[in-house]
Design a protein around this motif. Structure first.
Motif, short mmCIF file in Angstrom:
data_model
loop_
_atom_site.label_atom_id
_atom_site.label_comp_id
_atom_site.label_asym_id
_atom_site.label_seq_id
_atom_site.Cartn_x
_atom_site.Cartn_y
_atom_site.Cartn_z
N UNK A 37 -83.43 39.16 7.92
CA UNK A 37 -82.45 39.08 6.83
C UNK A 37 -82.27 37.63 6.38
N UNK A 38 -82.46 36.70 7.33
CA UNK A 38 -82.45 35.27 7.00
C UNK A 38 -83.79 34.69 7.40
N UNK A 39 -84.21 33.62 6.69
CA UNK A 39 -85.48 32.98 7.03
C UNK A 39 -85.34 31.46 6.92
N UNK A 40 -86.19 30.76 7.67
CA UNK A 40 -86.29 29.30 7.54
C UNK A 40 -87.54 28.97 6.75
N UNK A 41 -87.44 28.02 5.86
CA UNK A 41 -88.60 27.62 5.06
C UNK A 41 -89.49 26.67 5.84
N UNK A 42 -90.80 26.74 5.53
CA UNK A 42 -91.72 25.68 5.92
C UNK A 42 -91.87 24.77 4.69
N UNK A 43 -92.58 23.67 4.84
CA UNK A 43 -92.79 22.74 3.73
C UNK A 43 -94.23 22.27 3.73
N UNK A 44 -94.67 21.76 2.60
CA UNK A 44 -96.05 21.27 2.50
C UNK A 44 -96.06 19.87 1.91
N UNK A 45 -96.90 18.99 2.48
CA UNK A 45 -97.13 17.67 1.93
C UNK A 45 -98.64 17.43 1.92
N UNK A 72 -109.86 13.52 -1.57
CA UNK A 72 -108.84 12.48 -1.62
C UNK A 72 -107.58 12.84 -0.85
N UNK A 73 -107.40 14.14 -0.54
CA UNK A 73 -106.20 14.52 0.20
C UNK A 73 -106.43 15.83 0.94
N UNK A 74 -105.65 16.06 1.96
CA UNK A 74 -105.66 17.30 2.74
C UNK A 74 -104.22 17.79 2.90
N UNK A 75 -104.06 19.10 3.00
CA UNK A 75 -102.71 19.68 3.13
C UNK A 75 -102.13 19.42 4.51
N UNK A 76 -100.84 19.17 4.54
CA UNK A 76 -100.07 19.07 5.78
C UNK A 76 -98.95 20.11 5.70
N UNK A 77 -98.91 21.03 6.65
CA UNK A 77 -97.87 22.06 6.67
C UNK A 77 -96.80 21.66 7.71
N UNK A 78 -95.57 21.64 7.26
CA UNK A 78 -94.45 21.18 8.08
C UNK A 78 -93.70 22.42 8.56
N UNK A 79 -93.87 22.75 9.85
CA UNK A 79 -93.39 24.02 10.39
C UNK A 79 -92.27 23.81 11.40
N UNK A 80 -91.08 24.37 11.15
CA UNK A 80 -89.99 24.28 12.14
C UNK A 80 -90.34 25.07 13.39
N UNK A 81 -89.93 24.55 14.55
CA UNK A 81 -90.24 25.19 15.84
C UNK A 81 -89.19 26.23 16.25
N UNK A 82 -88.16 26.42 15.43
CA UNK A 82 -87.15 27.42 15.79
C UNK A 82 -85.96 27.37 14.87
N UNK A 83 -84.96 28.23 15.18
CA UNK A 83 -83.75 28.30 14.35
C UNK A 83 -82.93 27.02 14.43
N UNK A 84 -82.75 26.51 15.64
CA UNK A 84 -81.77 25.45 15.84
C UNK A 84 -82.37 24.12 16.29
N UNK A 85 -83.64 24.09 16.66
CA UNK A 85 -84.22 22.86 17.18
C UNK A 85 -84.56 21.88 16.05
N UNK A 86 -84.60 20.60 16.39
CA UNK A 86 -84.99 19.56 15.43
C UNK A 86 -86.51 19.39 15.41
#
Length: 623
Positions: free
Chosen positions: A236-244, A290-304
């Motif tokens: 019902x809730x989700x955490x986003x990943x990010x891309x750089x 010239x560039x490659x994707x970097x995926x920024x993935x959270x390791x959990x709900x509450x962890x930094x």
């Protein structure tokens, strides 16, 4: 201390070991899981995700067979995506980000609630044999534990060696010691071993990142789930990943450290995964990019903690630090752990039978990275099959083997034992010649009846499959028998740039049109009423749509699979002497003698065995 003679001992508590222990215990075998650290059962050593291209199909197959991976994933997911949805259903692949700490905890809790399963925390340092039969294991404390069968799922721990720049130290994973003794015992028994390499990226502090400079990657708007059981629910809730992205500045800084890279200065001699290369390997092999994707993935709900996917590296820590700071959003990054490479022992899987039992030692099974594979899903699948077959062997029952046309798991194991691998093996949809049959949506229809017959799938699971099949058949029958009038369907056809009709037409023909999807078909009153009256859920509707639109392709693949299975039914006698068949090519004789395929079909898939060699064998076998 251990007076019990176990039916099955599982060595290693990773994804392969966890599934192996669950499967054998659930089949009634008295099972012992031995692992170096009970806190790390089924730990996500690499990225905090399950599934993906072809891997998602494997997780659903494990679930259909009564394994635990999908259930654990659903219970601990923080994001869900169905990949390749713009392509045909054979390519749809589920993927979920998981809470890494909760994933391991949930696995342990489920295993502890499994009957017939004991646990012991210690390092296994040796194997016990009577001639060419395994009879147990020996631990670092010198304790001998007897067992009728043993499954080794040692992951990257066998003589593991960690590399960061010029620094090298023993370890099977960051902060954990390597396992010694098992390789040496197996080599003494005549096994061929080799070395492989894998790597992992840095973990960083999310509080030090600027996500406004990155591209957000949210989960699906209407997320699905992995398990076919109703006991798990969609998020019902989700955490986003990010891309750089990396840049030329990043690449130049990384190149400055190449002279201190164990990959380039010769300290690492083993082969790494082709399809998940390190960042230094990527900028070396694809120098024009010239560039490659970097995926920024959270390791959990509450962890930094953040997993920096795409930045796997064994470069020195100062190089990692300088280069990552040049990636957008990482300017002020704080490292929790630097990336590293790890070398470990593996055993070429051509030394196994199709049950994953070794050819040299009776009652000994290998599963996971020891067989040269990479990935949680591939490991879990092998563990499940090894666990099933070890239990069945103890119980004097027929082995359980999946064919290539029955499951991705069947493709995986067949590829390993027939073709072998000289680099970490990863599953892709392209490896499966029958991928239209082996979709993620129908794994339950394909495999749960088999699992139910074995005693692994519950009645609840089987009842769900029967209901799904019956309702799908009912919906297809309705579409074939029911007509729609032009005045009702033409507005829908026009809105989708599909040709109008001038007289009533069966719904099946209309639904098969590529311009329409079943959201359009459900706008027809008779269809909407039928769905409501028969309480058809989304799984049944999706199953029906695939059947209607891809019936021709599915039938074609079934016919091709039937032809393959005819060769699968032509056995080759054990220890057959290929040298006496002089009309075989020299290469074919050498390969067939080494691998000892069990059927003509297996022989046909060995590299170096030509169609003419297969014809010779067929004649020789009286066909």
């Amino acid at each position: 201390m251990f007076s019990t003679v176990y039916d099955v001992i599982v060595v290693g508590g990773g994804h392969a070991g966890a599934e192996a222990a669950a499967a054998s215990a659930n089949l009634g075998a008295k099972t012992l899981l031995i692992t170096m650290n009970l806190q790390n059962i089924a730990q996500m050593s690499c990225n905090p995700a399950m599934g993906g291209i072809a891997k998602g199909q494997i997780v659903r197959e494990i679930d259909a067979l009564g394994g635990y991976s999908a259930i654990v994933t659903d219970k601990t997911a923080i994001q869900f995506k169905m990949l390749n949805k713009s392509k045909g259903p054979a390519m749809w692949s589920p993927r979920a980000q998981s809470d890494r700490m909760r994933f391991s905890e949930t696995w342990r809790n489920m295993l502890e609630q499994t009957d017939n399963l004991d646990f012991y925390q210690e390092m296994v340092t040796g194997l016990l044999f009577e001639d060419d039969i395994i009879i147990g294991v020996k631990t670092a404390l010198g304790i001998e534990i007897k067992s009728k069968t043993v499954i080794i799922t040692a992951g990257t721990f066998l003589n593991g060696l960690i590399h960061i720049g010029n620094k090298t130290f023993g370890g099977g994973r960051a902060g954990e010691s390597a396992a010694t003794g098992i390789t040496e015992d197996l080599v003494k028994k005549g096994f061929e071993s080799g070395r492989m390499k894998t790597g992992t990226p840095p973990r960083v502090d999310s509080r030090s990142l600027d996500f406004s400079k990155m591209i957000e990657q949210p989960g699906d708007v209407n997320p699905e789930k992995f398990s076919y059981l109703k006991t798990t629910t969609a998020l019902k809730e989700q955490r986003s990943c990010y891309m750089s992205y990396t840049s030329l500045d990043v690449h130049n800084l990384l190149r400055e450290g190449f002279d201190r890279s164990p990959m380039f200065n010769g300290r690492i001699k083993s082969v790494g995964p082709r399809y998940c290369p390190s960042i230094e390997d990527k900028i070396d092999r694809f120098a024009s990019k010239e560039r490659h994707q970097i995926f920024v993935e959270p390791e959990g709900w509450n962890t930094i903690e953040i997993y920096v996917n795409g930045f796997s590296t064994s470069l020195p820590e100062d190089v990692q630090d300088k280069a990552l700071r040049k990636v957008a959003g990482f300017e002020n990054v704080k490292f929790l752990r630097y990336g590293y490479a790890i070398e470990y022992d593996y055993f070429p899987p051509t030394q196994l039978t199709k049950t994953l039992e070794t050819k040299l030692i009776t009652n000994l099974y290998f599963a996971g990275q020891i067989n040269g594979t990479t990935g949680y899903e591939e490991a879990a699948a092998q563990g499940l099959i090894a666990g099933i077959n070890a239990a069945l062997k103890v119980q004097n029952k027929a082995p359980f083997v999946l064919k290539r046309n029955e499951a991705y798991i069947g493709v995986l194991i067949d590829d390993l034992i027939i073709k072998g691998t000289e680099e970490p093996y990863r599953m892709f949809t392209s490896r499966a010649e029958y991928r239209t049959l082996l979709r993620q949506d129908n794994a339950d229809l394909r495999l749960t009846p088999m699992a139910y017959k074995l005693g692994l799938a519950s009645k609840e699971r089987m009842d769900r499959v029967v209901e799904k099949q019956e309702k799908t058949d009912l919906f297809v029958k309705f579409l074939k028998e029911t007509s729609v009038k032009p005045e009702e369907i033409n507005p829908i056809l026009e809105a989708n740039n599909s040709a109008r009709i001038s007289q009533s037409m069966k719904l099946f023909k209309i639904a098969a049109r590529p311009q329409l999807n079943f959201n359009d078909i459900q706008k027809i009153n008779s269809v909407a009423s039928f769905i409501t009256e028969n309480n058809l859920d989304n799984e049944v509707i999706e199953q029906t749509e695939i059947h209607v639109k891809y019936a021709g392709y599915i039938e074609k693949e079934k016919n091709q699979a039937d032809k393959l299975n005819r060769l699968e039914n032509v056995p080759i006698p054990a220890n057959f002497n290929y040298e006496k068949v002089k009309s075989l090519s020299i290469e074919a004789r050498q390969k067939l003698t080494k691998i000892q395929p069990e059927t003509i079909s297996q022989a046909s898939r060995i590299s170096g065995v030509s169609p003419s060699d297969v014809s010779v064998l067929l004649v020789y076998m009286g066909r």
